[in-house]
Design a protein around this motif. Sequence first.
Motif, mmCIF file in Angstrom:
data_model
loop_
_atom_site.group_PDB
_atom_site.id
_atom_site.type_symbol
_atom_site.label_atom_id
_atom_site.label_comp_id
_atom_site.label_asym_id
_atom_site.label_seq_id
_atom_site.Cartn_x
_atom_site.Cartn_y
_atom_site.Cartn_z
ATOM 1 N N GLY A 126 0.783 -1.222 0.000
ATOM 2 C CA GLY A 126 0.000 0.000 0.000
ATOM 3 C C GLY A 126 0.816 1.274 0.000
ATOM 4 O O GLY A 126 0.250 2.368 0.081
ATOM 5 N N CYS A 127 2.150 1.166 -0.070
ATOM 6 C CA CYS A 127 3.005 2.360 0.012
ATOM 7 C C CYS A 127 3.960 2.467 -1.173
ATOM 8 O O CYS A 127 5.085 2.951 -1.041
ATOM 9 C CB CYS A 127 3.787 2.361 1.325
ATOM 10 S SG CYS A 127 2.755 2.577 2.782
ATOM 11 N N CYS B 130 3.295 7.012 5.200
ATOM 12 C CA CYS B 130 2.961 5.597 5.075
ATOM 13 C C CYS B 130 2.854 5.018 6.476
ATOM 14 O O CYS B 130 3.548 5.467 7.387
ATOM 15 C CB CYS B 130 4.046 4.873 4.273
ATOM 16 S SG CYS B 130 3.958 3.065 4.302
#
Length: 223
Positions: A75-76, A88
Amino acid sequence: MRPLRHALVIVPFLALGCSSSTSTSAPTPTTTVLSSGANPSVAGQSVDLTATISGGSGGNTGTVSFADSGVTLAGCAAQPVTAGQASCTFSAAFPGTHPLGATYHGDPSSEASVATVVVQVVHSASTTTTITLASPQANPGGPITLSGIVSVNAPGAGSPQGNVAFISGGNLIASCALAPLNAQMGCQASATLAPGSRTITASFPGDANFFTSVSAGLQVVVN
């Protein structure tokens, strides 16, 4: 009267050329600095990571990717840069050292840059063990059922693994393996005890990610 004389002045015509040129500036160097919101942390704890980009020109835009040991964090992979920063959330399920990195990918007017690695130290998380009497004796001389719950103390998170031991008078009277129980990690075990009053505790020995803990004593009367 003299006649008027007219002088003819010839002005040469100069052709004016039109030219245009486009100047493209090279991207300006930048510096990226990575910081951790909590270092050290514990297993399962959410930690805010921030990448701050300085330098550049015209305001830095674009994205930043965050990584742990060179592997991009879920997700980062492309966190947007806003007001010179990107963020993040990092969480390590297990203790140890985690070399965290951040890479700014640049934009048309700002060069890419890589932050110096930040070593995130993650410790085991503490736990709390509780004991309850799940089922009292149905008949004199019959067994009782004990319940042990192991919870992870904030800011840690996760699911402890292993066994819970039930102890009375320094002796092991029963044990059970931890499993999901009522949205927590716990287990139940039956024990047949001699008549009388006794104090029973539940003990979690700890595992690779979580520290040991012992419950308060539970007073039980056995018929």
